[in-house]
Motif scaffolding. Structure first.
Motif, PDB file in Angstrom:
ATOM      1  N   ASP A 243       0.831  -1.209   0.000  1.00  0.00           N
ATOM      2  CA  ASP A 243       0.000   0.000   0.000  1.00  0.00           C
ATOM      3  C   ASP A 243       0.861   1.253   0.000  1.00  0.00           C
ATOM      4  N   THR A 246       2.536   1.617  -3.409  1.00  0.00           N
ATOM      5  CA  THR A 246       1.552   2.017  -4.421  1.00  0.00           C
ATOM      6  C   THR A 246       1.217   3.492  -4.305  1.00  0.00           C
ATOM      7  N   GLY A 250       2.049   6.241  -7.112  1.00  0.00           N
ATOM      8  CA  GLY A 250       0.964   6.997  -7.723  1.00  0.00           C
ATOM      9  C   GLY A 250       1.224   8.488  -7.721  1.00  0.00           C
TER      10      GLY A 250
END
Length: 440
Positions: A243, A246, A250
């Motif tokens: 998480d 990511t 992003g």
């Protein structure tokens, strides 16, 4: 063989690897086939249950001297019997196993140190036993078990000098205590040997009792709980890492392409020049926030590691202690809660860091948009002023030519006018008022 190793591990309270090594060493040492594995386990278990040596201890001793005892014409049962007799006093199966490797070789007139024949061994033992014990049976050596049995039968009839001489001759300098223990406890050797011969089915029965015991069920429960927490902790940690990665990826994916755009680069440069002080202050605050956030995150990681270590320690205590199971379980539960809280706090810290990055770049983007809007407004104002100035210049030029003619008193037809120039000059002042209010 794997199944038998599991049974040996259960009944001998040893690890699978040790159980496997012991079985292989015994089969190889006594030149037995795989079909004899169960008899090896039966013998070790039956003797271990009745005499002063454990089932696992018998396996350890066999690893050290099975081959030598077999070469010295001893059976498996005779060997285990001698181990049981000596260990009654020595209480160390490793030492016992090593000692009988030496003893069995020396009784065959072979020096363990040099590997050479020991001269006069047969004659010396005959002399020290008052010519009553011969290590040879015709052309062959008697077994170690048989020789020691004969010596034990007359041991109390020998003088201390003869006993000391026999011990030194047979066991060498380092293992005399093991030999003396075996001779003095030889009744146990005989009984243990007979127990081994009549041990059929002992290992299976012991294993069934083990599997049905409360301890087995507790061990199974411990393994299940430990496995559950290992899976849970591993899964959560992996999820948190994914998480976090990511989220960072992003943000970078959206920001990096913008930085390669010349227009964005120009706007960023202009904004930095226009708001340098504010930008430095904001950047400093952002860096301090990031530094604080990462420091907190590292502290959380340290706390998590400490929590996991404490968790492992609690389980070690639970394994060593067969008492206080419920209290130990509560301690484990508390450690698990602390560890979970630490991981959750780490996740929150990471989320705050990512949110701070997004907010910082959002604020930067808004500032650039305001700068663009202000620049567009200035361009529009400049265009309007520029047009007004151009119009005024044109008006001045046209009035200048007309004023020159009127000053001479001549109109377009070359006629001198007296009143017209005066009236027109006043009108010209009115036309110049938008250009210069003072001209009116």
């Amino acid at each position: 063989l794997a199944k038998e190793a599991i049974i040996y591990s259960n009944i001998g309270d040893i690890g699978i690897e040790d159980a496997t090594n012991s079985i292989v060493s015994t089969l190889s040492g006594f030149e037995l086939g795989v079909e004899s594995v169960r008899h090896v386990l039966d013998t070790a278990n039956a003797v271990g249950n009745k005499f002063a040596i454990t089932t696992g201890g018998i396996g350890e001793a066999l690893q050290r001297s099975a081959a030598s005892m077999n070469q010295a014409n001893n059976s498996l049962e005779e060997t285990v019997g001698l181990y049981a007799a000596a260990n009654k006093t020595i209480q160390n199966s490793d030492i016992v196993g090593t000692a009988f490797k030496t003893i069995s070789m020396r009784l065959r007139a072979v020096s363990e140190e040099s590997g050479e024949l020991i001269s006069g061994m047969r004659e010396d033992i005959l002399s020290l036993t008052q010519m009553r014990v011969d290590i040879m049976d015709g052309e062959n050596f008697k077994s170690t078990y048989q020789i020691l049995k004969e010596i034990a039968g007359i041991w109390d009839e020998l003088s201390e000098l003869e006993q000391s001489g026999l011990t030194d001759k047979i066991a060498g300098r380092y293992h005399g205590n093991v030999l003396s223990a075996a001779i003095q406890n030889f009744d146990d050797a005989i009984a243990a040997m007979e127990t081994g011969l009549n041990s059929r089915g002992s290992a299976v029965q012991e294993n069934e009792r083990y599997m049905d015991s409360i301890q087995a069920k507790i061990n199974s429960f411990k393994e299940t709980v430990v496995g559950m927490w290992e899976v849970t902790l591993d899964t959560n940690v992996i999820k948190d890492v994914i998480d976090f990665g990511t989220a960072v990826a992003g943000v970078l994916e959206k920001i990096l392409p913008l930085l390669n755009n010349p227009i964005i680069q120009g706007l960023l440069f202009g904004s930095i020049l226009n708001n340098f002080g504010g930008a430095v202050k904001s950047a400093g605050s952002l860096l301090n926030g990031l530094k604080s956030g990462f420091s907190s995150f590292l502290n959380i990681i340290v706390s998590s590691v400490t929590g996991i270590k404490d968790f492992s320690s609690v389980w070690s205590l639970a394994k060593e202690s067969g008492q206080g199971f419920l209290a130990t379980l509560k301690a484990v539960e508390g450690q698990a809660v602390l560890t979970n809280a630490a991981v959750s706090a780490g996740t929150i810290a990471v989320s705050l860091i990512v949110s701070g990055l997004i907010a910082g770049f959002s604020h930067l983007a808004q500032s650039q948009q305001k700068a663009v809007d202000k620049a567009n407004e200035l361009v529009q104002t400049y265009n309007q002023e520029s047009k007004a100035i151009s119009d005024n210049i044109s008006t001045v030029k046209s009035l200048e030519e007309e004023f020159t003619r009127l000053s001479k008193g001549v109109d377009d037809y070359g006629v001198t006018a007296i009143f017209a120039p005066i009236v027109r000059k006043r009108a010209m002042r009115t036309d110049l008022k938008p250009v210069n209010p003072k001209a009116a």
